[in-house]
Design a protein around this motif. Structure first.
Motif, PDB file in Angstrom:
ATOM      1  N   ALA A  11       0.824  -1.208   0.000  1.00 27.28           N
ATOM      2  CA  ALA A  11       0.000   0.000   0.000  1.00 27.28           C
ATOM      3  C   ALA A  11       0.859   1.260   0.000  1.00 27.28           C
ATOM      4  O   ALA A  11       0.515   2.263  -0.643  1.00 27.28           O
ATOM      5  CB  ALA A  11      -0.934  -0.002   1.204  1.00 27.28           C
ATOM      6  N   ILE A  12       1.974   1.218   0.724  1.00 32.00           N
ATOM      7  CA  ILE A  12       2.883   2.369   0.725  1.00 32.00           C
ATOM      8  C   ILE A  12       3.417   2.624  -0.678  1.00 32.00           C
ATOM      9  O   ILE A  12       3.453   3.762  -1.164  1.00 32.00           O
ATOM     10  CB  ILE A  12       4.043   2.142   1.716  1.00 32.00           C
ATOM     11  N   LYS A  13       3.818   1.573  -1.349  1.00 31.25           N
ATOM     12  CA  LYS A  13       4.352   1.718  -2.711  1.00 31.25           C
ATOM     13  C   LYS A  13       3.303   2.308  -3.645  1.00 31.25           C
ATOM     14  O   LYS A  13       3.591   3.241  -4.417  1.00 31.25           O
ATOM     15  CB  LYS A  13       4.815   0.353  -3.225  1.00 31.25           C
ATOM     16  N   GLN A  14       2.073   1.804  -3.583  1.00 27.10           N
ATOM     17  CA  GLN A  14       1.004   2.297  -4.438  1.00 27.10           C
ATOM     18  C   GLN A  14       0.656   3.751  -4.122  1.00 27.10           C
ATOM     19  O   GLN A  14       0.452   4.578  -5.030  1.00 27.10           O
ATOM     20  CB  GLN A  14      -0.243   1.418  -4.280  1.00 27.10           C
ATOM     21  N   THR A  15       0.593   4.085  -2.839  1.00 25.85           N
ATOM     22  CA  THR A  15       0.215   5.439  -2.439  1.00 25.85           C
ATOM     23  C   THR A  15       1.283   6.448  -2.837  1.00 25.85           C
ATOM     24  O   THR A  15       0.968   7.571  -3.272  1.00 25.85           O
ATOM     25  CB  THR A  15      -0.036   5.488  -0.919  1.00 25.85           C
ATOM     26  N   ARG A  16       2.540   6.095  -2.705  1.00 29.88           N
ATOM     27  CA  ARG A  16       3.617   6.982  -3.149  1.00 29.88           C
ATOM     28  C   ARG A  16       3.531   7.219  -4.657  1.00 29.88           C
ATOM     29  O   ARG A  16       3.791   8.333  -5.139  1.00 29.88           O
ATOM     30  CB  ARG A  16       4.980   6.397  -2.764  1.00 29.88           C
ATOM     31  N   THR A  17       3.152   6.214  -5.419  1.00 20.65           N
ATOM     32  CA  THR A  17       2.981   6.386  -6.866  1.00 20.65           C
ATOM     33  C   THR A  17       1.876   7.402  -7.154  1.00 20.65           C
ATOM     34  O   THR A  17       2.020   8.277  -8.019  1.00 20.65           O
ATOM     35  CB  THR A  17       2.647   5.033  -7.531  1.00 20.65           C
ATOM     36  N   GLU A  18       0.762   7.288  -6.431  1.00 22.42           N
ATOM     37  CA  GLU A  18      -0.338   8.237  -6.603  1.00 22.42           C
ATOM     38  C   GLU A  18       0.104   9.648  -6.221  1.00 22.42           C
ATOM     39  O   GLU A  18      -0.249  10.636  -6.896  1.00 22.42           O
ATOM     40  CB  GLU A  18      -1.530   7.807  -5.755  1.00 22.42           C
ATOM     41  N   MET A  19       0.870   9.766  -5.150  1.00 23.84           N
ATOM     42  CA  MET A  19       1.338  11.082  -4.713  1.00 23.84           C
ATOM     43  C   MET A  19       2.279  11.697  -5.749  1.00 23.84           C
ATOM     44  O   MET A  19       2.260  12.917  -5.975  1.00 23.84           O
ATOM     45  CB  MET A  19       2.025  10.966  -3.352  1.00 23.84           C
ATOM     46  N   TYR A  20       3.091  10.890  -6.375  1.00 20.27           N
ATOM     47  CA  TYR A  20       3.996  11.400  -7.402  1.00 20.27           C
ATOM     48  C   TYR A  20       3.202  11.955  -8.583  1.00 20.27           C
ATOM     49  O   TYR A  20       3.522  13.031  -9.119  1.00 20.27           O
ATOM     50  CB  TYR A  20       4.939  10.292  -7.866  1.00 20.27           C
ATOM     51  N   ASP A  21       2.151  11.258  -8.980  1.00 23.28           N
ATOM     52  CA  ASP A  21       1.322  11.732 -10.089  1.00 23.28           C
ATOM     53  C   ASP A  21       0.668  13.077  -9.753  1.00 23.28           C
ATOM     54  O   ASP A  21       0.597  13.983 -10.607  1.00 23.28           O
ATOM     55  CB  ASP A  21       0.249  10.700 -10.423  1.00 23.28           C
ATOM     56  N   ILE A  22       0.200  13.211  -8.506  1.00 25.77           N
ATOM     57  CA  ILE A  22      -0.390  14.488  -8.080  1.00 25.77           C
ATOM     58  C   ILE A  22       0.688  15.565  -8.038  1.00 25.77           C
ATOM     59  O   ILE A  22       0.466  16.710  -8.472  1.00 25.77           O
ATOM     60  CB  ILE A  22      -1.062  14.344  -6.702  1.00 25.77           C
ATOM     61  N   ALA A  23       1.850  15.219  -7.519  1.00 23.92           N
ATOM     62  CA  ALA A  23       2.944  16.187  -7.395  1.00 23.92           C
ATOM     63  C   ALA A  23       3.342  16.741  -8.751  1.00 23.92           C
ATOM     64  O   ALA A  23       3.588  17.956  -8.895  1.00 23.92           O
ATOM     65  CB  ALA A  23       4.140  15.528  -6.716  1.00 23.92           C
ATOM     66  N   ARG A  24       3.426  15.919  -9.756  1.00 22.26           N
ATOM     67  CA  ARG A  24       3.799  16.395 -11.095  1.00 22.26           C
ATOM     68  C   ARG A  24       2.815  17.439 -11.587  1.00 22.26           C
ATOM     69  O   ARG A  24       3.207  18.425 -12.238  1.00 22.26           O
ATOM     70  CB  ARG A  24       3.844  15.220 -12.067  1.00 22.26           C
ATOM     71  N   LYS A  25       1.544  17.253 -11.287  1.00 22.37           N
ATOM     72  CA  LYS A  25       0.529  18.201 -11.758  1.00 22.37           C
ATOM     73  C   LYS A  25       0.618  19.526 -11.007  1.00 22.37           C
ATOM     74  O   LYS A  25       0.559  20.603 -11.613  1.00 22.37           O
ATOM     75  CB  LYS A  25      -0.860  17.595 -11.596  1.00 22.37           C
ATOM     76  N   VAL A  26       0.766  19.484  -9.682  1.00 18.33           N
ATOM     77  CA  VAL A  26       0.761  20.740  -8.920  1.00 18.33           C
ATOM     78  C   VAL A  26       2.070  21.509  -9.080  1.00 18.33           C
ATOM     79  O   VAL A  26       2.103  22.724  -8.871  1.00 18.33           O
ATOM     80  CB  VAL A  26       0.484  20.495  -7.418  1.00 18.33           C
ATOM     81  N   LEU A  27       3.132  20.830  -9.464  1.00 15.14           N
ATOM     82  CA  LEU A  27       4.426  21.499  -9.617  1.00 15.14           C
ATOM     83  C   LEU A  27       4.672  22.004 -11.027  1.00 15.14           C
ATOM     84  O   LEU A  27       5.641  22.751 -11.254  1.00 15.14           O
ATOM     85  CB  LEU A  27       5.550  20.527  -9.233  1.00 15.14           C
ATOM     86  N   ALA A  28       3.829  21.606 -11.949  1.00 14.85           N
ATOM     87  CA  ALA A  28       4.043  21.990 -13.354  1.00 14.85           C
ATOM     88  C   ALA A  28       4.165  23.514 -13.487  1.00 14.85           C
ATOM     89  O   ALA A  28       3.277  24.261 -13.071  1.00 14.85           O
ATOM     90  CB  ALA A  28       2.895  21.479 -14.214  1.00 14.85           C
TER      91      ALA A  28
END
Length: 610
Positions: A295-312
């Motif tokens: 679950a940690i691995k999956q959640t970190r993947t989701e957070m990375y996807d969100i991070a890319r969008k907010v940091l663009a």
């Protein structure tokens, strides 16, 4: 967390109550058999009546021997007493438990109604847990928190809620204050310094003065409501207790703290046994770890996807954010995005005010989106009482099942006055504005406050008494995801990021607890798991290390319960397809009270009770 501010003499359950619902309260029958319907109904009614008698006698006796917990429950027959942890008192409790276990084991579960089959299984687990804690874990011999919890809780439970006229509660408080010095004597007699962990001794030494603050802040201001002999007795009791607290403080500082030599890690055997009792789940220690790591691995993947969008397009964005990042690239991007959330945080003296605002907004959102039936009972956001500080940042304290119409307290710990500017900054980065919203979702709406309001309406008071910690904590974590999925705070991507960060905290909790107590995880490795892998701030991680050292088998309840809630909802949603209605699902699930997830599943899916 859902933390009762009153640990029982033997900390056994989440909630306590008085009466067992009778067979007339039950709405379902056992599966059909070869007997005629009338004969089957008569057999079930007779079995349910016998179970009602056994369980009521158990609960009456159980609460009589734990009067502080009885007060919390709403059973006020023993408000003038406190728990007895002398050798004789412990033996009485053990003898009672073994006698009741024999009676429970003699019952024929197959003849009971479905609800009572569940309650019988819960009751048997609890009695066995009681005996194990008293005879095997023996926290009375090495954990001073047990005594501190009784002493503080004995008074706090009487004064925190208006369940009776103030003079009546003051008289009960007088009687309890007269008995607390004997409890301190039991503590000094029972504790084996060679077994007491240093961190437990130090924590209680810091909390001890909180007992005096209850006297000064909650009892003394009302002393004028007594007169004559009652007032004289109250004044004498307050003076004697303050003296006893001061003497106890001297013993804690000069004897217990320097002499404490025990290991706070309880080891694999005790841990696995305790985990099985506490969770009452088919998931093993290894199952929990495997799930949490995935679950940690999956959640970190989701957070990375969100991070890319907010940091663009933002100057703070890392130079490289590829579709398939390295661990280092993933870490940098998520940390950079979280910094945007950390920048919006409350002043150190505005945390409680923000919690009130967040609770109101979350309540309005739940009602607007028709996620679940909302409570009609009040909730108060308060500063955490001093004698409870040092273990958690917040807790939800609901009234006992028998104290109807009284307030629920959502308690928030103030930032300690002696913290440095750097420590305060670390805390407020963790408990930023969005995190306070997340905290309020967990503790209040639609978390503990809402779930326990539903639970206390369930006709089986026994189930409310023995509410499952994993069901309760799991629901609060599940509620966070429900709110995120429904678009709370206008689908704010930073709020979505914070929600996942909080989910990571619970996943880390499940690993941390067993890694510390079984695998001997060091503080450095624990801090790395928390501050790097799951993005927690130093103050949060340092506090969690303390909490994990002071407790065991509680931290996994969040993720285990969440996993069971998600598994069940996914299965029901798959079965019902387009007919699935989230509000109807939640209301039906919560109508079962707070049973362990395995039983909630069997009741929801109408499967045999195992």
């Amino acid at each position: 967390m859902r933390l009762r501010p009153v640990p029982t003499a033997i900390p056994l359950s989440i909630a306590l109550a008085l009466l067992i619902s009778t067979a007339a309260c039950q709405k379902h029958e056992t599966p059909a058999s070869t007997a005629t319907p009338a004969a089957t109904q008569a057999s079930t009614a007779a079995a349910d009546a016998k179970f009602a008698d056994v369980s009521k006698r158990w609960l009456d006796g159980w609460l009589e021997q734990q009067p502080v917990s009885a007060t919390q429950t709403g059973k006020h027959d023993f408000d003038d007493r406190i728990d007895d942890l002398s050798a004789a008192g412990r033996q009485k409790f053990t003898d009672f438990s073994k006698q009741m276990l024999a009676e429970v084991d003699a019952l024929d579960a197959a003849k009971l109604s479905r609800e009572n089959q569940v309650d019988l299984a819960i009751l048997r687990n609890q009695i066995r847990y009681d005996i194990w804690q008293m005879d095997t874990l023996q926290s009375w011999a090495w954990d001073p928190q047990v005594y501190n919890g009784i002493a503080g809780g004995a008074l706090y439970t009487l004064m925190a809620r208006d369940f009776a006229p103030m003079p009546q509660r003051l008289k009960a408080a007088t009687a309890r204050m007269e008995k607390i010095p004997a409890l301190f004597a039991q503590m000094r007699e029972n504790l084996d310094l060679a077994r007491v962990p240093k961190i437990h001794a130090e924590t209680v030494a810091k909390q001890n003065a909180g007992i005096t603050s209850i006297v000064d802040d909650m009892i003394a201001p009302h002393a004028g409501e007594l007169s004559g002999a009652d007032r004289v007795r109250l004044d004498a009791a307050m003076a004697s207790l303050k003296k006893a607290v001061a003497e106890n403080q001297a013993w804690l500082d000069k004897t217990l703290v320097p002499g404490a030599k025990g290991d706070f890690r309880i080891g694999q055997k005790l841990y696995d046994e305790k985990l099985a009792f506490a969770l009452n789940s088919p998931l093993s220690r290894q199952d929990i770890r495997t799930r949490a790591e995935a679950a940690i691995k999956q959640t970190r993947t989701e957070m990375y996807d969100i991070a890319r969008k907010v940091l663009a397009g933002k100057p703070s964005a890392p130079a490289e954010m590829p579709d398939t990042p390295s661990d280092e690239q993933q870490q940098k991007a998520i940390e950079a995005a979280l910094e945007l959330a950390y920048a919006d945080r409350p002043a150190r003296d505005k945390v409680v005010e923000l919690a009130k605002q967040a609770t109101a907004e979350a309540t309005a959102f739940v009602r607007e989106k028709q996620l679940v039936s909302a409570p009609d009972a009040p909730v108060q956001i308060i500063l955490m009482p001093e004698f409870q500080r040092g273990v958690s940042v917040a807790y939800c304290d609901s009234p006992g099942p028998l104290d109807k119409g009284l307030d629920t307290f959502y308690a928030v710990s103030p930032i300690p006055d002696d913290w440095s500017k750097e420590q305060v900054d670390s805390f407020l980065r963790e408990y930023n504005t969005r995190s306070i919203h997340e905290l309020s979702i967990h503790e209040a709406m639609p978390g503990h406050y809402l779930q326990l309001w539903h639970s206390n309406k369930y006709p089986s008071t026994l189930r409310a008494v023995l509410g499952s910690g994993s069901f309760i904590e799991g629901w609060a974590m599940y509620g966070e995801k429900v709110m995120a999925d429904a678009g709370y705070m206008n689908n704010d991507p930073l709020m979505q990021l914070i929600q996942r960060k909080w989910a990571l905290r619970a996943m880390a909790n499940a690993i941390l607890d067993q890694a510390i107590h079984v695998d001997g995880m060091s503080r450095d490795d624990a801090m790395k798991l928390m501050t790097v892998t799951t993005f927690q701030q130093e103050r949060e991680a340092a506090g969690k290390w303390v909490r994990a050292s002071l407790t065991s088998a509680q931290l996994p309840t969040y993720f285990v319960g969440y996993s069971e809630h998600m598994d069940l909802r996914n299965e029901v949603q798959k079965r019902e397809g387009d007919k699935f209605n989230i509000k109807a699902y939640h209301d039906k699930l919560l109508s079962f009270g707070s049973p362990p997830g395995r039983f909630a599943r069997e009741l929801m899916l109408d499967e045999p009770i195992k």
